[in-house]
Design an enzyme around this catalytic site. Structure first.
Site, PDB file in Angstrom:
ATOM      1  N   HIS A 155       0.777  -1.279  -0.046  1.00  0.00           N
ATOM      2  CA  HIS A 155       0.031   0.076  -0.195  1.00  0.00           C
ATOM      3  C   HIS A 155       0.640   1.197  -0.152  1.00  0.00           C
ATOM      4  CE1 HIS A 155      -3.081  -3.046   1.880  1.00  0.00           C
ATOM      5  NE2 HIS A 155      -3.365  -2.690   0.722  1.00  0.00           N
ATOM      6  N   CYS A 225       7.889  20.512 -11.606  1.00  0.00           N
ATOM      7  CA  CYS A 225       6.674  21.098 -12.479  1.00  0.00           C
ATOM      8  C   CYS A 225       7.162  22.628 -12.727  1.00  0.00           C
ATOM      9  CB  CYS A 225       5.488  21.084 -12.039  1.00  0.00           C
ATOM     10  SG  CYS A 225       4.657  19.526 -12.061  1.00  0.00           S
ATOM     11  N   GLY A 268      -0.059 -10.743  11.609  1.00  0.00           N
ATOM     12  CA  GLY A 268      -0.433  -9.469  12.210  1.00  0.00           C
ATOM     13  C   GLY A 268      -1.418  -8.927  11.351  1.00  0.00           C
ATOM     14  N   ASN A 294      -2.090 -14.773  13.928  1.00  0.00           N
ATOM     15  CA  ASN A 294      -2.523 -13.476  14.194  1.00  0.00           C
ATOM     16  C   ASN A 294      -3.635 -13.717  15.399  1.00  0.00           C
ATOM     17  OD1 ASN A 294      -3.787 -10.824  13.175  1.00  0.00           O
ATOM     18  ND2 ASN A 294      -5.329 -11.911  13.313  1.00  0.00           N
TER      19      ASN A 294
HETATM   20 ZN   LIG Z   1       5.626  17.697 -10.761  1.00  0.00          ZN
END
Ligand SMILES: [Zn+2]
Length: 366
Positions: A155, A225, A268, A294
């Protein structure tokens, strides 16, 4: 310990669930399972609890604030004035909440896992955590390249940010830019530090601030940017938000790890997130042995082919390492250090003496 995943029944009494297995039997079974090596290990929020990290995730694993209001990807990268206001709020809270997250220390489970990585028992680690604690536990032994190769952050991570155009920066650098752009908030943070206070925070690095105007907070434009002549401050952490899917590269790599490993060890996690649950399914389809460490109910309960052990990882994993490593635990200085390292500092519900920052649960400003 708080388990706050809506689809999984709440654990009200840990004592009622423990122990179903003796310490010695748990150590023996886990050691027997991992000993042949080439293990893929999948970890979740449970392994970070002893480091004081609370689990704040929605039922599908996407990021939410402590009130369980989702933070949507599209809001964070929206270039309209509304999106700009959203980012002012998000980044001010994250600015205040980041230092404690950065300073969180690996616990005994992280170091036991590092020992299994160091001894090549665990060849690949997949973690759902974004707190970087597995990296911290092995950083003095492995270089960046090896960590990238052997640790997959399913994630993402809180330690990198990127703009909408994929210009990437590390989070410490971005924190510095936020300080420079908002000197009055820098002074506030310095004052907190002088008084030895910490804001109440969760793994997002998000905090609840009451009675604060976000209007004056400056979110810096992406410098890359700007070089290209574009003003753009759509900067977000490299973590997966609501409405954002896991990158194809990460997804493919996660399946590949399962395929290349001889066995899967889960630790876990309730597997509430589908991106993790499907890896268990994949391992079972491929007839790989699966062990699950777990405490409490999980999404895998009742699925045939899963050997479940209910005992806190912090109580057994060091002993598992000693059982598997044998005499090496006495003569390998790296291993010996790992077996002696790690904090045990689970979160309390008392907060941190937050006279300035209110309890997250009272936040109504979202
Ligand atoms: Zn940028």
């Amino acid at each position: 310990m708080r388990v706050s995943v809506p689809t999984i029944p709440q654990i009200n009494s840990l004592a009622a669930l423990l122990p179903r297995i003796s310490h010695a039997e748990a150590v023996d079974r886990i050691a027997t399972f991992v000993a042949p090596g080439n293990v893929a290990l999948l970890t979740g929020a449970g392994v970070s609890v002893d480091s004081g990290v609370k689990a704040y995730r929605g039922k599908d694993g996407r990021y939410m604030n402590p009130n369980y209001k989702p933070i949507f990807y599209h809001e964070l990268v929206d270039e309209s004035p509304r999106g700009h206001a959203f980012r002012q709020r998000y980044w001010l809270r994250s600015y205040v909440g980041y230092p404690p997250v950065r300073n969180t220390k690996p616990n005994t489970t992280h170091f036991a896992v590092a020992a299994l990585q160091h001894t090549s028992i665990v060849t690949n680690l997949i973690t759902q955590n974004v707190d970087g604690l597995h990296h911290k536990a092995i950083r003095h032994v492995w270089d960046e390249a090896l960590m990238r190769e052997r640790i997959l952050e399913l994630h993402g991570t809180l330690f990198h940010v990127h703009c909408k155009h994929r210009h990437a920066f590390d989070r410490d650098t971005f924190q510095e830019w936020l300080s420079q752009a908002n000197p009055e908030w820098k002074a506030y943070m310095d004052d907190l530090e002088r008084r030895g206070q910490k804001p109440k925070t969760n793994p997002d690095g998000d905090v609840a601030l009451e009675g604060v105007s976000y209007d004056d907070y400056v979110v810096p434009d992406c410098p890359r940017c700007l070089e290209e002549g574009v003003r753009n401050n759509t900067i977000k952490p490299d973590v997966v938000f609501f409405g954002e899917s896991i990158g194809a590269e990460v997804k493919d790599r996660s399946f590949e790890i399962i395929e290349q490993s001889d066995r899967l060890f889960l630790m876990g996690t309730t597997l509430a997130t589908y991106s993790a649950f499907r890896l268990l399914k994949h391992a079972l389809e491929l007839k790989k042995p699966v062990m699950y460490l777990n405490v409490g109910p999980t999404r895998a309960d009742g699925i045939p082919g899963v050997e479940k052990i209910e005992i806190p990882s912090g109580q057994v994993m060091r002993d598992v390492v000693e059982a598997v490593a044998g005499t090496r635990a006495t003569y390998d200085p790296v291993l010996r250090d790992m077996l002696l390292s790690g904090v045990v500092d689970p979160p309390t519900d008392e907060g941190y003496g937050d006279d300035v920052i209110e309890e997250a649960a009272t936040d109504r400003s979202a």
